[in-house]
Design an enzyme around this catalytic site. Structure first.
Site, PDB file in Angstrom:
ATOM      1  N   ASP A  82       0.863  -1.186   0.000  1.00 50.48           N
ATOM      2  CA  ASP A  82       0.000   0.000   0.000  1.00 50.48           C
ATOM      3  C   ASP A  82       0.899   1.236   0.000  1.00 50.48           C
ATOM      4  OD1 ASP A  82      -2.438   1.547   0.344  1.00 50.48           O
ATOM      5  OD2 ASP A  82      -1.809   1.875   2.403  1.00 50.48           O
ATOM      6  N   SER A  83       0.268   2.382  -0.235  1.00 48.86           N
ATOM      7  CA  SER A  83       1.000   3.648  -0.185  1.00 48.86           C
ATOM      8  C   SER A  83       1.478   3.959   1.245  1.00 48.86           C
ATOM      9  CB  SER A  83       0.093   4.781  -0.677  1.00 48.86           C
ATOM     10  OG  SER A  83      -1.111   4.781   0.063  1.00 48.86           O
ATOM     11  N   CYS A 137      -3.773  -0.956  -2.036  1.00 49.50           N
ATOM     12  CA  CYS A 137      -4.078   0.451  -2.291  1.00 49.50           C
ATOM     13  C   CYS A 137      -5.055   0.584  -3.470  1.00 49.50           C
ATOM     14  CB  CYS A 137      -2.779   1.197  -2.591  1.00 49.50           C
ATOM     15  SG  CYS A 137      -2.999   2.948  -2.846  1.00 49.50           S
ATOM     16  N   GLU A 182      -6.502   8.994   9.638  1.00 51.28           N
ATOM     17  CA  GLU A 182      -5.134   8.851  10.179  1.00 51.28           C
ATOM     18  C   GLU A 182      -4.988   9.576  11.510  1.00 51.28           C
ATOM     19  OE1 GLU A 182      -1.886   9.087   7.474  1.00 51.28           O
ATOM     20  OE2 GLU A 182      -2.735   7.456   6.281  1.00 51.28           O
ATOM     21  N   CYS A 233     -11.273   2.872  -0.940  1.00 52.21           N
ATOM     22  CA  CYS A 233     -10.053   3.436  -0.340  1.00 52.21           C
ATOM     23  C   CYS A 233      -9.773   2.657   0.937  1.00 52.21           C
ATOM     24  CB  CYS A 233     -10.259   4.918  -0.022  1.00 52.21           C
ATOM     25  SG  CYS A 233      -8.847   5.668   0.824  1.00 52.21           S
ATOM     26  N   HIS A 248      -8.764   3.527   3.711  1.00 51.27           N
ATOM     27  CA  HIS A 248      -9.114   4.174   4.977  1.00 51.27           C
ATOM     28  C   HIS A 248     -10.614   4.152   5.292  1.00 51.27           C
ATOM     29  CE1 HIS A 248      -5.087   5.534   4.341  1.00 51.27           C
ATOM     30  NE2 HIS A 248      -5.078   6.310   5.420  1.00 51.27           N
TER      31      HIS A 248
HETATM   32  N1  DGL Z   1      -4.159   3.807   0.189  1.00 48.99           N
HETATM   33  C1  DGL Z   1      -4.808   4.869  -0.558  1.00 48.99           C
HETATM   34  C2  DGL Z   1      -6.008   4.278  -1.318  1.00 48.99           C
HETATM   35  O1  DGL Z   1      -6.544   3.249  -0.955  1.00 48.99           O
HETATM   36  C3  DGL Z   1      -5.236   6.010   0.347  1.00 48.99           C
HETATM   37  C4  DGL Z   1      -4.075   6.817   0.871  1.00 48.99           C
HETATM   38  C5  DGL Z   1      -3.318   7.523  -0.223  1.00 48.99           C
HETATM   39  O2  DGL Z   1      -3.835   8.500  -0.801  1.00 48.99           O
HETATM   40  O3  DGL Z   1      -2.205   7.094  -0.517  1.00 48.99           O
HETATM   41  O4  DGL Z   1      -6.422   4.845  -2.295  1.00 48.99           O
END
Ligand code: DGL
Length: 293
Positions: free
Chosen positions: A30-31, A93, A174, A206, A208
């Site tokens: 993931d990012s 991600c 977050e 997403c 989150h």
């Molecule tokens: N992990 C990213 C997503 O699911 C969210 C956080 C980011 O913008 O990197 O799109």
């Protein structure tokens, strides 16, 4: 011609053996730490597997970056996991899944699971009125990846799809403001149009957003929420079972999930935020410098 057959046989054997080694870990990337919400679902559905989690915490967020940048980062993360010898890559991600899934598949000689298709299949199964909402980062929504797949799968004009970028949700989650009045206010502003459009199913596109499920439910009422991670984990069970690469409880009983963490930075909020996503404390992560990936 003979050479061609030899080569193709070699490739097939390579692929079969690469798929069959069930003892290898599953790689999730993931990012940042948001992908831990996806890892949580994998641990729930595939508790006996070993996992390698890679979070590009030094370069997060990806959600407002360009396609070229996200593709480059996705390539680096994939190569990192391939070097670690994983049996399956999970692109946790949604931004990367929307923009760079084809690139990742091209460079991987192992199965890859992204977040889009499992979520779209679930949404199409769940909707009764054929009015589906999608929320994600700016990059995810402007890629149209979810919308395009729904169109391809339904090939029918009956389905109405409404997509909305909700960029403020990522920092709010977050910061742990899951039930804060500010989050509620922003969520109402973002979600209002879904009420007007009478959707009955909403894809949380997403990493989150599953943490905001309760709040979203309160605002939208009787709407089915689709968790990408949950549906991806269910797909992984099928995929690994088909390749006879699933570890089941008879073979290995693991009390504590076996996870090795790699990150490109340890931000100040790391441990608190990671625990929120995963539901239990994380071990000290290994730090990988960006130049090395
Ligand atoms: N992990 C990213 C997503 O699911 C969210 C956080 C980011 O913008 O990197 O799109």
């Amino acid at each position: 011609m003979k050479n061609y057959f030899k080569k193709s046989l070699k490739l097939q054997l390579f692929c079969i053996f690469a798929f069959m080694d069930k003892t290898k870990p599953i790689g999730v990337f993931d990012s940042g730490i948001g992908g831990l919400s996806v890892l949580k679902q994998f641990i729930k559905f595939l508790p006996y597997e070993k996992y390698i989690y890679f979070g590009d915490t030094a370069r997060v967020p990806y959600g407002n970056k360009s396609k070229q940048t996200v593709e480059q980062y996705a390539r680096q993360s994939t190569e990192f996991l391939l070097e670690k010898g994983v049996k399956l890559i999970v692109v946790a991600c949604n931004t990367v899944s929307s923009i760079a899934l084809d690139t990742i598949k091209e460079i991987s000689n192992i199965p890859v699971i992204g977040m889009i298709e499992p979520a779209v299949n679930a949404a199409l199964r769940e909707t009764n009125n054929k009015r589906i909402g999608i929320i994600g980062t700016r990059a995810t929504i402007s890629s149209n990846a979810y919308l395009d797949l729904i169109k391809t799968k339904t090939a029918s004009k009956d389905y109405q799809v409404f997509a909305k970028a909700c960029p403020l949700f990522v920092p709010l989650v977050e910061e742990g403001l899951l039930h804060h009045a500010a989050t509620e206010l922003i969520a109402k502003e973002y979600l209002e149009e879904f009420i007007e459009n009478k959707i009955d199913t909403l894809i949380l596109a997403c990493t989150h957003y599953p943490l905001l499920s309760e709040l979203i439910k309160t605002i939208l009422g009787d709407v089915t929420l689709i968790d990408s991670g949950e549906n991806a984990a269910v797909l992984a069970i099928r995929l690994l079972a088909e390749k006879a690469a699933l570890i089941d409880d008879k073979e290995e009983f693991i009390r504590k999930p076996k996870i090795t963490f790699y990150v490109t930075d340890v931000p100040t909020m790391f441990y608190d935020a990671a625990q929120r996503f995963l539901g239990f404390p994380v071990d000290k992560p290994n730090i990988i410098s960006i130049e090395k990936i």
